[in-house]
Scaffold this active site. Structure first.
Site, PDB file in Angstrom:
ATOM      1  N   THR A 236     -45.886 -24.508 -38.352  1.00  0.00           N
ATOM      2  CA  THR A 236     -44.475 -24.487 -38.029  1.00  0.00           C
ATOM      3  C   THR A 236     -43.738 -24.942 -39.265  1.00  0.00           C
ATOM      4  OG1 THR A 236     -42.855 -25.457 -36.567  1.00  0.00           O
ATOM      5  CG2 THR A 236     -44.654 -26.874 -37.197  1.00  0.00           C
TER       6      THR A 236
ATOM      7  N   ARG B  15     -48.630 -31.318 -23.536  1.00  0.00           N
ATOM      8  CA  ARG B  15     -49.269 -31.600 -24.819  1.00  0.00           C
ATOM      9  C   ARG B  15     -50.599 -32.309 -24.626  1.00  0.00           C
ATOM     10  NH1 ARG B  15     -45.583 -28.830 -25.273  1.00  0.00           N
ATOM     11  NH2 ARG B  15     -44.153 -28.566 -27.013  1.00  0.00           N
TER      12      ARG B  15
END
Ligand code: NAG
Length: 262
Positions: free
Chosen positions: A234, A262
C-alpha cells in the site's frame, strides 16, 4: 519518471532518476535516521513513498515545500492516495473482506514528539490518515478500531458514515464466493475447500506433528500463496521537512478476503 525530478530537492535534481539516485535518497534517509546533526545544506525537504504513487508524492511535496511540517505532508500525501484509491489497496472501494466490506487502517508517527496515532479495521470512513492524525493529536491513545474508530472520526468532524464498497469490490467478492471462498486466510480448519463457518481441524488442539519438516513446508507454502503484487502493500511515506524533522505514515484497506477484524 521525468516528473519525479521536479519533486527532488535541488541538489538532487541534476542526477538522473535511476536506481543510483534512488539509492542515494535511501542512503540520505538512513544517514539522517542514524542521528547525524541536521545541518540543512539543501538536502531537505525529502519525500519518499512506496510504489510509483507520483500524485501522492507531489501532494506531500507541495505541502513540505511551502514550509509546512513533515506530519502535514505525510497526511496530505497519504490522503491523495486515499482519494485516488491508489492501486485499489488504499482508500475506499478496494480489498473486500470475507463479508464483502471494505475497512481502513492507517498510522502516522511524528518524529518530533515521538507520538503515534492509528486506526484499524475502521468502518464507514474513507479518510484513514486524517483519522489516525486525530487519534495522535487529540487523544492519549495510539490505536482506535472498528466501528468505534468511525464514531470517533465522525465526532471529530470527518465525513461519514460512508459506504466504502464499490462495484469493483463487490464484483471481486461475488466471484470469490462463487469460487467457494478460495483462497482465504484460515488454516487448520474444516471445511478446507468451501466457505465457512469453519471449525478447528483438531478439536483437542493437539499439536502433533507441527514441528515436522513436512508441516513446516506446508505452512510456508500456504503462507506464500497469499503473497502477490495485488494482495499486499500500500502507500507508506516518509517525509523530512525543511527543518529536518521526520514524519512517517501509512494507509491501506488491508488484505483482500481477510477475516473481518484483522
Ligand atoms: C454499498 O455500495 C455497494 C457498491 O455500490 C452496493 O452494492 C451496496 O449495496 C451498498 N451498501 C449499502 C448498505 O448501501
Amino acid at each position: 519518471m521525468k516528473d519525479l525530478h521536479s519533486l527532488l530537492p535541488h541538489s538532487m535534481a541534476a542526477t538522473n532518476l535511476n536506481s543510483a539516485s534512488i539509492f542515494l535518497l535511501t542512503f540520505a534517509l538512513l544517514f539522517m535516521v542514524m542521528g547525524h546533526e541536521a545541518s540543512n545544506s539543501g538536502q531537505y525537504p525529502v519525500v519518499v513513498s512506496t510504489w510509483p504513487f507520483l500524485e501522492a508524492v507531489r501532494a506531500a511535496w507541495r505541502v513540505v515545500d511551502n514550509g509546512f511540517s513533515a506530519v502535514d505532508a505525510v497526511v496530505e500525501g497519504c490522503s491523495a492516495c486515499e482519494e485516488l484509491r491508489c492501486d485499489g489497496t488504499v482508500g475506499p472501494g478496494g480489498s473486500p473482506d470475507e463479508n464483502g466490506e471494505t475497512t481502513i487502517d492507517a498510522l502516522v508517527m511524528d518524529g518530533v514528539t515521538m507520538e503515534v496515532g492509528a486506526v484499524a479495521a475502521m468502518r464507514y470512513i474513507k479518510d484513514g490518515i486524517k483519522a489516525a492524525r486525530l487519534v495522535m493529536q487529540y487523544t492519549e491513545h495510539t490505536l482506535l478500531v472498528g466501528e468505534q474508530a468511525a464514531a470517533f472520526a465522525i465526532s471529530m468532524g470527518l465525513p461519514g458514515p460512508t459506504n466504502l464498497s464499490s462495484s469493483e469490490s463487490m464484483d471481486k467478492w461475488t466471484k470469490w464466493k462463487e469460487n467457494h471462498c478460495q483462497p482465504n486466510f484460515w488454516k487448520d480448519v474444516v471445511p478446507v475447500d468451501r466457505c465457512g463457518p469453519y471449525h478447528a481441524k483438531d478439536f483437542l488442539g493437539s499439536s502433533h506433528g507441527t514441528c515436522s519438516k513436512t508441516t513446516l513446508m506446508e505452512n510456508i507454502k500456504s503462507r506464500s500463496s497469499h503473497v502477490g503484487r495485488h494482495n499486499h502493500d500500500t502507500i507508506s511515506m516518509a517525509v523530512f521537512d525543511k527543518m529536518g524533522n521526520i514524519a512517517v505514515g501509512t494507509s491501506t484497506n488491508g488484505a483482500t478476503f481477510k477475516i473481518p477484524g484483522r
